[in-house]
Design a protein around this motif. Structure first.
Motif, PDB file in Angstrom:
ATOM      1  N   GLU A 124       0.513  -1.376  -0.015  1.00  0.00           N
ATOM      2  CA  GLU A 124       0.127   0.119  -0.053  1.00  0.00           C
ATOM      3  C   GLU A 124       0.774   1.248   0.073  1.00  0.00           C
ATOM      4  OE1 GLU A 124      -4.170   0.205   1.905  1.00  0.00           O
ATOM      5  OE2 GLU A 124      -2.977  -0.165   3.349  1.00  0.00           O
ATOM      6  N   GLU A 125       2.016   1.127   0.219  1.00  0.00           N
ATOM      7  CA  GLU A 125       2.700   2.450   0.668  1.00  0.00           C
ATOM      8  C   GLU A 125       3.893   2.407  -0.460  1.00  0.00           C
ATOM      9  OE1 GLU A 125       4.469   1.989   4.447  1.00  0.00           O
ATOM     10  OE2 GLU A 125       2.643   2.464   5.588  1.00  0.00           O
ATOM     11  N   GLY A 126       4.214   3.764  -0.914  1.00  0.00           N
ATOM     12  CA  GLY A 126       5.307   3.769  -1.981  1.00  0.00           C
ATOM     13  C   GLY A 126       6.689   3.596  -1.299  1.00  0.00           C
ATOM     14  N   ILE A 140       6.446  -8.850  -0.737  1.00  0.00           N
ATOM     15  CA  ILE A 140       5.643  -7.583  -0.769  1.00  0.00           C
ATOM     16  C   ILE A 140       4.292  -8.143  -0.009  1.00  0.00           C
ATOM     17  CG2 ILE A 140       4.263  -6.201  -2.385  1.00  0.00           C
ATOM     18  CD1 ILE A 140       6.367  -6.945  -4.571  1.00  0.00           C
ATOM     19  N   ASN A 141       4.084  -7.361   1.108  1.00  0.00           N
ATOM     20  CA  ASN A 141       3.228  -7.665   1.848  1.00  0.00           C
ATOM     21  C   ASN A 141       1.874  -6.873   1.657  1.00  0.00           C
ATOM     22  OD1 ASN A 141       1.645  -9.505   4.046  1.00  0.00           O
ATOM     23  ND2 ASN A 141       2.483  -8.122   5.420  1.00  0.00           N
ATOM     24  N   LYS A 142       0.576  -7.306   2.150  1.00  0.00           N
ATOM     25  CA  LYS A 142      -0.680  -6.731   2.141  1.00  0.00           C
ATOM     26  C   LYS A 142      -1.140  -6.650   0.632  1.00  0.00           C
ATOM     27  CE  LYS A 142       0.418  -4.258   6.573  1.00  0.00           C
ATOM     28  NZ  LYS A 142       0.321  -3.175   7.322  1.00  0.00           N
ATOM     29  N   ILE A 143      -0.984  -7.606  -0.303  1.00  0.00           N
ATOM     30  CA  ILE A 143      -1.254  -7.292  -1.542  1.00  0.00           C
ATOM     31  C   ILE A 143      -3.049  -7.330  -1.513  1.00  0.00           C
ATOM     32  CG2 ILE A 143       0.827  -8.388  -2.727  1.00  0.00           C
ATOM     33  CD1 ILE A 143      -0.746 -11.075  -2.793  1.00  0.00           C
ATOM     34  N   ASP A 144      -3.651  -7.791  -0.588  1.00  0.00           N
ATOM     35  CA  ASP A 144      -5.020  -7.833  -0.700  1.00  0.00           C
ATOM     36  C   ASP A 144      -5.768  -6.559  -0.708  1.00  0.00           C
ATOM     37  OD1 ASP A 144      -3.766  -8.192   1.939  1.00  0.00           O
ATOM     38  OD2 ASP A 144      -5.790  -7.840   2.959  1.00  0.00           O
ATOM     39  N   LEU A 145      -4.885  -5.470  -0.295  1.00  0.00           N
ATOM     40  CA  LEU A 145      -5.047  -4.062  -0.245  1.00  0.00           C
ATOM     41  C   LEU A 145      -4.857  -3.348  -1.563  1.00  0.00           C
ATOM     42  CD1 LEU A 145      -3.980  -3.477   3.625  1.00  0.00           C
ATOM     43  CD2 LEU A 145      -6.305  -4.208   2.565  1.00  0.00           C
ATOM     44  N   VAL A 146      -4.242  -3.929  -2.347  1.00  0.00           N
ATOM     45  CA  VAL A 146      -4.121  -3.052  -3.762  1.00  0.00           C
ATOM     46  C   VAL A 146      -4.566  -3.795  -5.124  1.00  0.00           C
ATOM     47  CG1 VAL A 146      -2.047  -2.090  -2.833  1.00  0.00           C
ATOM     48  CG2 VAL A 146      -1.796  -4.198  -3.916  1.00  0.00           C
ATOM     49  N   HIS A 147      -4.479  -3.095  -5.933  1.00  0.00           N
ATOM     50  CA  HIS A 147      -5.193  -3.804  -7.372  1.00  0.00           C
ATOM     51  C   HIS A 147      -4.047  -4.462  -7.894  1.00  0.00           C
ATOM     52  CE1 HIS A 147      -6.527  -4.177 -11.481  1.00  0.00           C
ATOM     53  NE2 HIS A 147      -7.587  -3.835 -11.128  1.00  0.00           N
ATOM     54  N   PRO A 148      -4.258  -5.833  -8.723  1.00  0.00           N
ATOM     55  CA  PRO A 148      -3.197  -6.705  -9.094  1.00  0.00           C
ATOM     56  C   PRO A 148      -2.305  -5.774  -9.959  1.00  0.00           C
ATOM     57  CG  PRO A 148      -5.293  -7.876  -8.936  1.00  0.00           C
ATOM     58  CD  PRO A 148      -5.470  -6.371  -8.582  1.00  0.00           C
ATOM     59  N   VAL A 150      11.148 -12.539  -5.799  1.00  0.00           N
ATOM     60  CA  VAL A 150      10.208 -11.382  -5.350  1.00  0.00           C
ATOM     61  C   VAL A 150       8.814 -12.332  -5.215  1.00  0.00           C
ATOM     62  CG1 VAL A 150       8.967  -9.493  -6.062  1.00  0.00           C
ATOM     63  CG2 VAL A 150      11.312  -9.766  -6.900  1.00  0.00           C
ATOM     64  N   VAL A 151       8.324 -12.274  -3.947  1.00  0.00           N
ATOM     65  CA  VAL A 151       7.099 -12.980  -3.734  1.00  0.00           C
ATOM     66  C   VAL A 151       6.013 -12.115  -3.061  1.00  0.00           C
ATOM     67  CG1 VAL A 151       6.032 -14.960  -2.508  1.00  0.00           C
ATOM     68  CG2 VAL A 151       8.591 -14.896  -3.284  1.00  0.00           C
ATOM     69  N   PRO A 152       4.867 -12.038  -3.629  1.00  0.00           N
ATOM     70  CA  PRO A 152       3.901 -11.020  -3.095  1.00  0.00           C
ATOM     71  C   PRO A 152       2.978 -12.052  -2.059  1.00  0.00           C
ATOM     72  CG  PRO A 152       3.798 -11.051  -5.696  1.00  0.00           C
ATOM     73  CD  PRO A 152       4.556 -12.562  -5.116  1.00  0.00           C
ATOM     74  N   ILE A 153       2.609 -11.442  -1.135  1.00  0.00           N
ATOM     75  CA  ILE A 153       1.752 -12.202  -0.175  1.00  0.00           C
ATOM     76  C   ILE A 153       0.738 -11.314   0.413  1.00  0.00           C
ATOM     77  CG2 ILE A 153       3.763 -13.887   0.204  1.00  0.00           C
ATOM     78  CD1 ILE A 153       3.917 -12.572   3.164  1.00  0.00           C
ATOM     79  N   SER A 154      -0.010 -11.954   1.324  1.00  0.00           N
ATOM     80  CA  SER A 154      -0.869 -11.224   2.366  1.00  0.00           C
ATOM     81  C   SER A 154      -0.776 -12.257   3.555  1.00  0.00           C
ATOM     82  CB  SER A 154      -2.266 -11.363   2.060  1.00  0.00           C
ATOM     83  OG  SER A 154      -3.057 -10.813   3.004  1.00  0.00           O
ATOM     84  N   GLN A 185      -4.199 -12.656   5.407  1.00  0.00           N
ATOM     85  CA  GLN A 185      -5.161 -13.507   4.706  1.00  0.00           C
ATOM     86  C   GLN A 185      -4.423 -14.901   4.408  1.00  0.00           C
ATOM     87  OE1 GLN A 185      -8.245 -12.794   4.153  1.00  0.00           O
ATOM     88  NE2 GLN A 185      -7.992 -10.746   4.752  1.00  0.00           N
ATOM     89  N   GLY A 186      -3.091 -15.058   4.463  1.00  0.00           N
ATOM     90  CA  GLY A 186      -2.608 -16.161   4.111  1.00  0.00           C
ATOM     91  C   GLY A 186      -2.001 -16.587   2.730  1.00  0.00           C
ATOM     92  N   ASN A 187      -2.465 -15.427   1.754  1.00  0.00           N
ATOM     93  CA  ASN A 187      -2.239 -15.701   0.379  1.00  0.00           C
ATOM     94  C   ASN A 187      -0.847 -15.898  -0.090  1.00  0.00           C
ATOM     95  OD1 ASN A 187      -4.921 -15.186   0.514  1.00  0.00           O
ATOM     96  ND2 ASN A 187      -4.878 -13.054  -0.392  1.00  0.00           N
ATOM     97  N   ASN A 188      -0.610 -16.984  -0.717  1.00  0.00           N
ATOM     98  CA  ASN A 188       0.869 -17.084  -1.248  1.00  0.00           C
ATOM     99  C   ASN A 188       1.799 -17.413  -0.319  1.00  0.00           C
ATOM    100  OD1 ASN A 188       1.551 -17.310  -3.967  1.00  0.00           O
ATOM    101  ND2 ASN A 188       2.810 -15.586  -3.962  1.00  0.00           N
TER     102      ASN A 188
END
Length: 309
Positions: A104-106, A129-137, A156-160, A163-166
């Motif tokens: 979510e943050e730059g 990259i955490n909190k991917i559930d809060l941004v557009h893909p 490079v691994v995007p996760i939440s 939520q447990g995603n990825n």
């Protein structure tokens, strides 16, 4: 576990993984998710983690020891200096570094500072990259490109973490990078910290959630005693002291007619009972120690020992 591996040709892997990043990117949430129970406290207030917290994940063919470090920030007192020393020293003693960012943050100065430190690290570095559930893909590609221009990440691994995603994908990639090694801890051990430390952190977490303004970062918790209650074999009596820096803070922690203190105790007791698997009688006190965060002897008394790092 180790004997079983000796009977097969399967190579056992193990290693230490440091989780580093700016304050409040979700490091503790990730650690608790991976371990499967709460061993690191969580708060929306930055700089919640003060000591390094080790979580142990044991699989059939690997053991991962995760180190949750204090968020990187500019120190404002001796406690802050200690926290930064802990975070930076862990980079020297691990097999893999997870650099976690908030989707979510730059990219900010804190991230730039960490990247500069990571450039001198010889061990593999993953960008998580955490909190991917809060941004557009669509945002993810831009984020990945921005960071890859700064450092050559091994993965490079995007996760939440929430939520447990990825998360399982990340664990698989971590295992691939770990060296062959022994099982350092018993299979049923999830942290190297004693129960006393975790109990003090659970109490501090509730105080963080319930208090406001300048109070949270002025709080430390000392466990005075943990023992079986005299009148019940099934109850554990925990006595703890909440340390603050000013009389006004003591009043806020106690609250009107003791209401705040009671609420902190009730919420903490639930987590402590889950940790210990027993009924708990929790007795809390509040004590003022002026400017304790700038006094080396008091920092040592409260468990912040920089000679251990």
């Amino acid at each position: 576990m180790t004997n079983l591996n000796n009977q097969t040709n399967k190579k056992y892997k193990s290693g230490f993984i440091s989780i580093i990043g700016r304050p409040n990117v979700g490091k503790s949430t990730f650690l608790n998710r991976v371990i499967g129970q709460k061993i690191a406290i969580m708060s929306d207030k930055p700089q919640t983690t003060r000591n390094k917290v080790q979580g142990v994940l044991t699989l059939d063919d690997a053991q991962m020891i995760f180190i949750d470090t204090p968020g990187i920030h500019k120190p404002k007192h001796k406690l802050g200096d200690f926290m930064m020393k802990v975070a930076q020293n862990t980079l020297k003693e691990v097999d893999l570094v997870l650099f976690m960012i908030n989707a979510e943050e730059g990219i900010g100065r804190g991230d730039e500072f960490i990247i500069e430190k990571l450039k001198s690290v010889k061990t593999p570095v993953f960008l998580v990259i955490n909190k991917i559930d809060l941004v557009h893909p669509d945002e993810l590609l831009r984020i990945i490109e921005t960071y890859k221009e700064k450092l050559d990440f091994k993965a490079v691994v995007p996760i939440s973490a929430l939520q447990g995603n990825n998360v399982e994908t990340l664990l698989t990639q971590i295992q691939e990078f770990l060296p062959e090694g022994p099982q350092y801890y018993p299979a049923d051990q999830v942290t190297d910290h004693p129960e006393r430390f975790i109990i003090s952190e659970l109490i501090r977490e509730k105080a963080l959630h319930l208090t406001r303004e300048e109070i949270p970062h002025s709080i430390a918790v000392l466990i005075d005693s943990i023992k079986r209650a005299e009148n019940s074999e099934n109850t554990i009596h925990v006595m703890a002291t909440i340390i603050v820096e000013r009389d006004s803070q003591k009043g806020i922690v106690i609250g009107k007619q003791g209401k705040m203190m009671k609420e902190i105790g009730q919420r903490a007791r639930v987590d402590i009972e889950n940790l210990l698997g027993s009924r708990v009688f929790l007795e809390l006190w509040v004590k003022v120690q002026k400017d304790w965060r700038n006094k080396a002897n008091q920092l040592r008394d409260y468990g912040f020992r920089d000679d251990e790092y």
